[in-house]
Design a protein around this motif. Structure first.
Motif, PDB file in Angstrom:
ATOM      1  N   SER A   1       0.722  -1.053   0.172  1.00 18.75           N
ATOM      2  CA  SER A   1       0.123   0.075   0.233  1.00 18.75           C
ATOM      3  C   SER A   1       0.892   1.223  -0.171  1.00 18.75           C
ATOM      4  O   SER A   1       0.401   2.392  -0.094  1.00 18.75           O
ATOM      5  CB  SER A   1      -0.973  -0.112   1.154  1.00 18.75           C
ATOM      6  N   LEU A   2       2.190   1.139   0.286  1.00 19.38           N
ATOM      7  CA  LEU A   2       3.041   2.322   0.319  1.00 19.38           C
ATOM      8  C   LEU A   2       3.107   3.237  -1.024  1.00 19.38           C
ATOM      9  O   LEU A   2       2.722   4.440  -0.767  1.00 19.38           O
ATOM     10  CB  LEU A   2       4.462   1.874   0.691  1.00 19.38           C
ATOM     11  N   PRO A   3       3.117   2.689  -2.114  1.00 20.38           N
ATOM     12  CA  PRO A   3       3.059   3.433  -3.490  1.00 20.38           C
ATOM     13  C   PRO A   3       2.077   4.346  -3.521  1.00 20.38           C
ATOM     14  O   PRO A   3       1.838   5.400  -3.808  1.00 20.38           O
ATOM     15  CB  PRO A   3       3.330   2.499  -4.439  1.00 20.38           C
ATOM     16  N   SER A   4       0.705   3.694  -3.323  1.00 15.97           N
ATOM     17  CA  SER A   4      -0.451   4.291  -3.246  1.00 15.97           C
ATOM     18  C   SER A   4      -0.671   5.513  -2.236  1.00 15.97           C
ATOM     19  O   SER A   4      -1.059   6.675  -2.595  1.00 15.97           O
ATOM     20  CB  SER A   4      -1.710   3.494  -3.406  1.00 15.97           C
ATOM     21  N   LEU A   5      -0.084   5.317  -1.154  1.00 18.86           N
ATOM     22  CA  LEU A   5      -0.054   6.199  -0.056  1.00 18.86           C
ATOM     23  C   LEU A   5       0.807   7.643  -0.474  1.00 18.86           C
ATOM     24  O   LEU A   5       0.319   8.660  -0.465  1.00 18.86           O
ATOM     25  CB  LEU A   5       0.245   5.533   1.236  1.00 18.86           C
ATOM     26  N   VAL A   6       1.816   7.166  -0.830  1.00 16.33           N
ATOM     27  CA  VAL A   6       2.814   8.235  -1.338  1.00 16.33           C
ATOM     28  C   VAL A   6       2.246   9.131  -2.420  1.00 16.33           C
ATOM     29  O   VAL A   6       2.356  10.395  -2.441  1.00 16.33           O
ATOM     30  CB  VAL A   6       4.210   7.560  -1.815  1.00 16.33           C
ATOM     31  N   MET A   7       1.590   8.368  -3.499  1.00 17.73           N
ATOM     32  CA  MET A   7       0.967   8.974  -4.458  1.00 17.73           C
ATOM     33  C   MET A   7      -0.204   9.835  -3.853  1.00 17.73           C
ATOM     34  O   MET A   7      -0.399  11.056  -4.386  1.00 17.73           O
ATOM     35  CB  MET A   7       0.287   8.092  -5.581  1.00 17.73           C
ATOM     36  N   ALA A   8      -0.957   9.240  -3.144  1.00 11.01           N
ATOM     37  CA  ALA A   8      -2.073  10.238  -2.521  1.00 11.01           C
ATOM     38  C   ALA A   8      -1.525  11.500  -2.014  1.00 11.01           C
ATOM     39  O   ALA A   8      -1.911  12.579  -1.936  1.00 11.01           O
ATOM     40  CB  ALA A   8      -2.854   9.467  -1.367  1.00 11.01           C
ATOM     41  N   GLN A   9      -0.235  11.374  -1.150  1.00  9.69           N
ATOM     42  CA  GLN A   9       0.395  12.563  -0.532  1.00  9.69           C
ATOM     43  C   GLN A   9       0.638  13.603  -1.428  1.00  9.69           C
ATOM     44  O   GLN A   9       0.852  14.802  -1.141  1.00  9.69           O
ATOM     45  CB  GLN A   9       1.440  11.899   0.627  1.00  9.69           C
ATOM     46  N   LYS A  10       1.048  12.928  -2.800  1.00 14.16           N
ATOM     47  CA  LYS A  10       1.806  14.050  -3.662  1.00 14.16           C
ATOM     48  C   LYS A  10       0.669  14.615  -4.457  1.00 14.16           C
ATOM     49  O   LYS A  10       0.925  15.753  -5.118  1.00 14.16           O
ATOM     50  CB  LYS A  10       2.630  13.409  -4.563  1.00 14.16           C
ATOM     51  N   THR A  11      -0.681  14.370  -4.333  1.00 16.43           N
ATOM     52  CA  THR A  11      -1.816  14.748  -5.335  1.00 16.43           C
ATOM     53  C   THR A  11      -2.823  15.211  -4.598  1.00 16.43           C
ATOM     54  O   THR A  11      -3.799  15.596  -5.120  1.00 16.43           O
ATOM     55  CB  THR A  11      -2.198  13.278  -6.124  1.00 16.43           C
TER      56      THR A  11
ATOM     57  N   ILE B   1       4.183  16.694  -8.787  1.00 23.11           N
ATOM     58  CA  ILE B   1       2.830  16.741  -8.314  1.00 23.11           C
ATOM     59  C   ILE B   1       2.043  16.583  -9.400  1.00 23.11           C
ATOM     60  O   ILE B   1       1.724  17.437 -10.074  1.00 23.11           O
ATOM     61  CB  ILE B   1       2.566  17.962  -7.295  1.00 23.11           C
ATOM     62  N   PRO B   2       1.725  15.110  -9.649  1.00 22.21           N
ATOM     63  CA  PRO B   2       1.035  14.990 -10.883  1.00 22.21           C
ATOM     64  C   PRO B   2      -0.625  15.378 -11.059  1.00 22.21           C
ATOM     65  O   PRO B   2      -1.129  14.197 -11.059  1.00 22.21           O
ATOM     66  CB  PRO B   2       1.325  13.405 -10.971  1.00 22.21           C
ATOM     67  N   VAL B   3      -0.969  16.518 -10.833  1.00 21.22           N
ATOM     68  CA  VAL B   3      -2.072  17.141 -11.064  1.00 21.22           C
ATOM     69  C   VAL B   3      -2.212  17.911 -11.852  1.00 21.22           C
ATOM     70  O   VAL B   3      -1.381  18.952 -12.059  1.00 21.22           O
ATOM     71  CB  VAL B   3      -2.570  17.463  -9.420  1.00 21.22           C
ATOM     72  N   SER B   4      -3.295  18.182 -12.789  1.00 15.89           N
ATOM     73  CA  SER B   4      -3.233  18.849 -13.826  1.00 15.89           C
ATOM     74  C   SER B   4      -4.179  20.260 -13.526  1.00 15.89           C
ATOM     75  O   SER B   4      -4.774  20.846 -14.422  1.00 15.89           O
ATOM     76  CB  SER B   4      -4.293  18.326 -14.952  1.00 15.89           C
ATOM     77  N   ALA B   5      -3.697  20.599 -12.295  1.00 14.40           N
ATOM     78  CA  ALA B   5      -4.560  21.841 -11.936  1.00 14.40           C
ATOM     79  C   ALA B   5      -3.595  23.084 -11.869  1.00 14.40           C
ATOM     80  O   ALA B   5      -2.305  22.805 -12.067  1.00 14.40           O
ATOM     81  CB  ALA B   5      -4.917  21.615 -10.446  1.00 14.40           C
TER      82      ALA B   5
END
Length: 251
Positions: A12-22, A169-173
């Motif tokens: 679950s760490l990769p998804s947690l890290v991704m959530a933290q960055k998005t 920060i892979p968000v298109s905002a």
């Protein structure tokens, strides 16, 4: 049992890290350089320019700008004033802030902007529109993040737009009405420095649905095409009348 728990945690760490960055909030400073803007207005008389430049000299010397913020998740964003939304301060001058909330729903491909312009409040509700970007190879640091440069144009206001976005920060905002890059926009430059919107800080944290909820606002609902037509007409009328159109529409 412990090995199983550790294994599940590692998965679950990769998804947690991704959530933290998005998910999080960006605090921006929006600075308008009126002296540069007025030099572009060739339709103003020299007397008008001299009077305005004398007055704007005080603004330029201590231009604190507007404090803005962007709340973002992988699927949504909301951009508005930061702090007290009742008034703003710029170079020692205070004034009532106009209505301004800009939202993007990337999952549903919708945009809704609540804006006060031309003396009225409008709700621009339409499908999500993103500009055609040209991404360069220049990089620089903004608010602690390495950012890449991208450029586009606003054909309605005849402006060049330069954005610096963070791929980490892979968000298109992004701030204002700008989005559509493969990373969060941390800096915007409108028309070679006429207006600068620069991130002062980025805080990665969970953003709640309540924070992204639009307040109940009375206003006239229009489409993106309606908005563009109104802005284009106002600019044309102001040029003909030798006036600054950006007292009543956002630059």
């Amino acid at each position: 049992m412990y090995r199983l728990l550790i294994g599940l945690l590692l998965l679950s760490l990769p998804s947690l890290v991704m959530a933290q960055k998005t998910e999080g909030v960006v605090e921006y400073r929006r600075i308008t350089h009126w002296s540069k803007i007025y030099t572009r207005m060739t339709y103003l008389s020299q007397e008008q320019k001299d009077r305005i430049m004398l007055r704007s000299k005080n603004w330029e010397e201590d231009n604190k700008g507007e404090k803005m913020k962007l709340l973002f998740t992988p699927t949504q964003s909301l951009y508005t004033y930061s702090g007290d939304a009742s008034e703003s301060e710029d170079a020692g001058y205070s004034w009532r802030q106009s209505e301004l909330i800009m939202t993007r729903n990337f999952e549903k491909e919708r945009q809704m902007d609540i804006m006060e312009m031309l003396g009225k409040v409008y709700i621009v509700d339409d499908s999500l529109r993103t500009p055609t970007w040209k991404i360069g190879n220049q990089i620089k640091e903004v608010a602690g993040y390495i950012c890449m440069k991208a450029e586009t144009t606003d054909p309605i206001k005849n402006q060049t737009i330069t954005a610096w976005f963070a791929q980490d920060i892979p968000v298109s905002a992004g701030p204002e009405r700008v989005s559509g890059l493969p990373g969060l926009i941390l800096e915007l430059d409108l028309n070679d420095g006429d207006v600068e919107i620069i991130a002062q800080s980025v805080t990665l944290r969970p953003v709640t649905a309540e924070e992204l909820k639009l307040p109940k606002t009375k206003g006239k609902k229009i489409t993106e095409a309606d908005y563009n037509a109104m802005v284009k007409k106002k600019i044309a009328e102001s040029i003909a009348a030798h006036e600054n159109p950006y007292w009543s529409i956002r630059y």
